[in-house]
Design a protein around this motif. Structure first.
Motif, PDB file in Angstrom:
ATOM      1  N   GLU A 167      45.119  39.698  36.623  1.00 38.37           N
ATOM      2  CA  GLU A 167      43.929  40.274  35.995  1.00 38.37           C
ATOM      3  C   GLU A 167      42.653  39.735  36.625  1.00 38.37           C
ATOM      4  O   GLU A 167      41.660  40.462  36.759  1.00 38.37           O
ATOM      5  CB  GLU A 167      43.929  39.948  34.499  1.00 38.37           C
ATOM      6  N   GLU A 168      42.683  38.458  37.020  1.00 41.59           N
ATOM      7  CA  GLU A 168      41.501  37.814  37.603  1.00 41.59           C
ATOM      8  C   GLU A 168      41.891  37.204  38.942  1.00 41.59           C
ATOM      9  O   GLU A 168      42.027  35.988  39.090  1.00 41.59           O
ATOM     10  CB  GLU A 168      40.969  36.730  36.658  1.00 41.59           C
ATOM     11  N   PRO A 169      42.141  38.034  39.949  1.00 39.15           N
ATOM     12  CA  PRO A 169      42.637  37.537  41.239  1.00 39.15           C
ATOM     13  C   PRO A 169      41.631  36.639  41.944  1.00 39.15           C
ATOM     14  O   PRO A 169      40.418  36.798  41.781  1.00 39.15           O
ATOM     15  CB  PRO A 169      42.879  38.824  42.033  1.00 39.15           C
ATOM     16  N   GLY A 170      42.162  35.704  42.717  1.00 33.40           N
ATOM     17  CA  GLY A 170      41.304  34.822  43.499  1.00 33.40           C
ATOM     18  C   GLY A 170      40.666  35.573  44.650  1.00 33.40           C
ATOM     19  O   GLY A 170      40.950  36.750  44.904  1.00 33.40           O
ATOM     20  N   THR A 171      39.825  34.865  45.363  1.00 34.07           N
ATOM     21  CA  THR A 171      39.124  35.482  46.480  1.00 34.07           C
ATOM     22  C   THR A 171      40.104  35.946  47.545  1.00 34.07           C
ATOM     23  O   THR A 171      40.846  35.158  48.118  1.00 34.07           O
ATOM     24  CB  THR A 171      38.144  34.469  47.114  1.00 34.07           C
ATOM     25  N   HIS A 188      44.705  44.610  45.221  1.00 37.60           N
ATOM     26  CA  HIS A 188      45.071  43.189  45.194  1.00 37.60           C
ATOM     27  C   HIS A 188      46.454  42.936  44.618  1.00 37.60           C
ATOM     28  O   HIS A 188      46.954  41.802  44.675  1.00 37.60           O
ATOM     29  CB  HIS A 188      44.032  42.417  44.368  1.00 37.60           C
ATOM     30  N   LYS A 197      47.538  36.653  33.940  1.00 40.24           N
ATOM     31  CA  LYS A 197      46.145  36.207  33.995  1.00 40.24           C
ATOM     32  C   LYS A 197      45.653  36.146  35.438  1.00 40.24           C
ATOM     33  O   LYS A 197      44.519  36.535  35.730  1.00 40.24           O
ATOM     34  CB  LYS A 197      46.008  34.833  33.329  1.00 40.24           C
ATOM     35  N   ALA A 198      46.534  35.680  36.348  1.00 38.28           N
ATOM     36  CA  ALA A 198      46.134  35.597  37.757  1.00 38.28           C
ATOM     37  C   ALA A 198      45.945  36.980  38.363  1.00 38.28           C
ATOM     38  O   ALA A 198      45.053  37.191  39.196  1.00 38.28           O
ATOM     39  CB  ALA A 198      47.191  34.818  38.538  1.00 38.28           C
ATOM     40  N   ARG A 248      48.690  47.009  36.270  1.00 43.17           N
ATOM     41  CA  ARG A 248      47.612  46.515  37.137  1.00 43.17           C
ATOM     42  C   ARG A 248      48.019  46.479  38.605  1.00 43.17           C
ATOM     43  O   ARG A 248      47.321  45.911  39.436  1.00 43.17           O
ATOM     44  CB  ARG A 248      47.189  45.113  36.672  1.00 43.17           C
TER      45      ARG A 248
END
Length: 391
Positions: free
Chosen positions: A138-142, A36, A135-136, A163
């Motif tokens: 680390e926690e990617p959207g769909t 991602h 942060k985005a 990452r």
């Protein structure tokens, strides 16, 4: 058969990796080949931004990046709803811009299988902006893919680069750049060879040089500055000349564009439509635009000076080649006689010091030091070193 990856010159290893990732992406799951977050690095002109955009096209395209369909074309022209291409024209990318970007890409893809974000100048993120982006990532959207571009891996925040999958592009060979200029841009072979050589493999710079007589003339003037550093007074004059040429070149590129942007914004707020002035908020919007244009102009001047310093560095590099007995790899062949004379009258350790001084000046410019003061300090250094070896 055409492909979006055809724009990548001399990057066969990168193309193979990206095509494998595109194939893996069709499964709909993240894998070793498809992840991602990616970071593309490479020297100026290597095509790192082109690689990221081509990858975005291939991910969106139903035909793996054919280069001809509506999805490929709309991605390239910033018109695809699932692709964001961020090109900053200021000195930095601020946290407000990143937060606005995150709000736009939070949704799932609307048309294709992926939502793709290309950030061409990730090295220009401020610290707070980089932390917001972290942060985005680390926690990617769909089904969101982040493609970051930077000169080196060290220009990206360590927590971000850890990452991301890293792809390192290399400078294309002079032969490859020459062939592209001849076959793609229809430039005469002699001019293509000259432009490829003096641009040192930077494809965009090579085309710019080959198609602009004024740019070639300015470069010739800049390359003769080291020959004029016979006194400190001459050093100050050389610095002023360099900054003036860079400013003129930057202004020539921006003045007409700035005027059109202001006119379009004024029209959007109703100026001239009813014989009255702009609607409420128009004057403030124009002021904000003019502020952005000023920042863009500042960056263009700094980039132009940086390019001029690289040109001067090629002069000293050629001097060093002559001093080491390697005359076959001289870049500035049109100055061969002057370079040989300079090399004969200057010790090799002084040449190395001069190149280091130029690189230090470039670093200072990157840290937003005053352009004229930086150039004056550099030219005075070069002049003193010249005088110390030529009493």
């Amino acid at each position: 058969m055409t492909s979006v990856f055809d724009v990548l010159v001399g990057q066969e290893h990168i193309i193979e990796i990206l095509q494998g990732a595109v194939a893996a992406s069709r499964t709909g799951e993240e894998s070793q080949e498809m992840t991602h977050a990616w970071v593309f690095t490479g020297p100026p002109g290597s095509g790192r931004s082109s690689a990221a955009v081509a990858f975005a096209q291939a991910l969106i395209c139903p035909n793996n990046g054919c280069g001809n369909c509506k999805d490929c074309n709309s991605t390239k022209t910033h018109g695809h709803p699932d692709v964001e291409i961020i090109r900053t024209e200021g000195l930095s990318i601020k946290v407000e811009e990143v937060r606005e970007l995150l709000s736009r890409v939070a949704w799932a893809p609307s048309m294709g299988g992926w939502r793709v974000v290309v950030m061409e100048d990730a090295d220009r993120l401020t610290e707070s902006a980089a932390n917001a982006l972290l942060k985005a990532i680390e926690e990617p959207g769909t089904r969101t893919v982040w493609l970051l571009c930077a000169p080196t891996l060290h220009d990206v925040l360590p927590t971000i680069r850890s990452r991301c999958r890293h792809l390192q592009l290399r400078t294309p060979s002079l032969e490859a750049v020459t062939n592209v200029l001849i076959n793609r841009d229809h430039i005469a072979p002699g001019m293509a060879d000259f432009a490829a050589r003096v641009s040192q493999g930077h494809i965009g710079r090579a085309k710019y040089l080959a198609t602009n007589e004024s740019v070639r003339s300015n470069r010739k003037t800049i390359l003769r500055l080291p020959l004029q550093l016979g006194s400190l007074a001459a050093a100050f004059q050389a610095a002023q000349t360099l900054v003036d040429l860079a400013t003129t070149e930057a202004n020539a590129s921006s003045d007409e564009r700035d005027e059109k942007e202001v006119e379009k914004l004024q029209e959007a707020y109703g100026k001239g439509a009813t014989g009255r002035g702009m609607a409420t908020g128009g004057a403030k919007a124009v002021k904000e635009l003019e502020k952005e244009q000023k920042l863009r102009s500042t960056r263009m001047v700094r980039d132009s000076i940086d390019g001029a310093l690289l040109d001067i560095a090629t002069f000293y590099r050629d001097v060093m080649m002559v001093q080491s007995g390697n005359t076959d790899s001289i870049i500035n062949t049109d100055m061969h006689e002057q370079i040989e004379s300079y090399a004969f009258n200057s010790p090799s350790h002084s040449t190395v010091n001069k190149i280091n001084a130029i690189m230090e000046a470039r670093e200072n410019l990157a840290r937003n030091s005053a352009p004229l003061v930086t150039c004056e300090a550099l030219m005075c250094q070069l002049a003193r070193k010249y005088l110390s070896t030529n009493p």
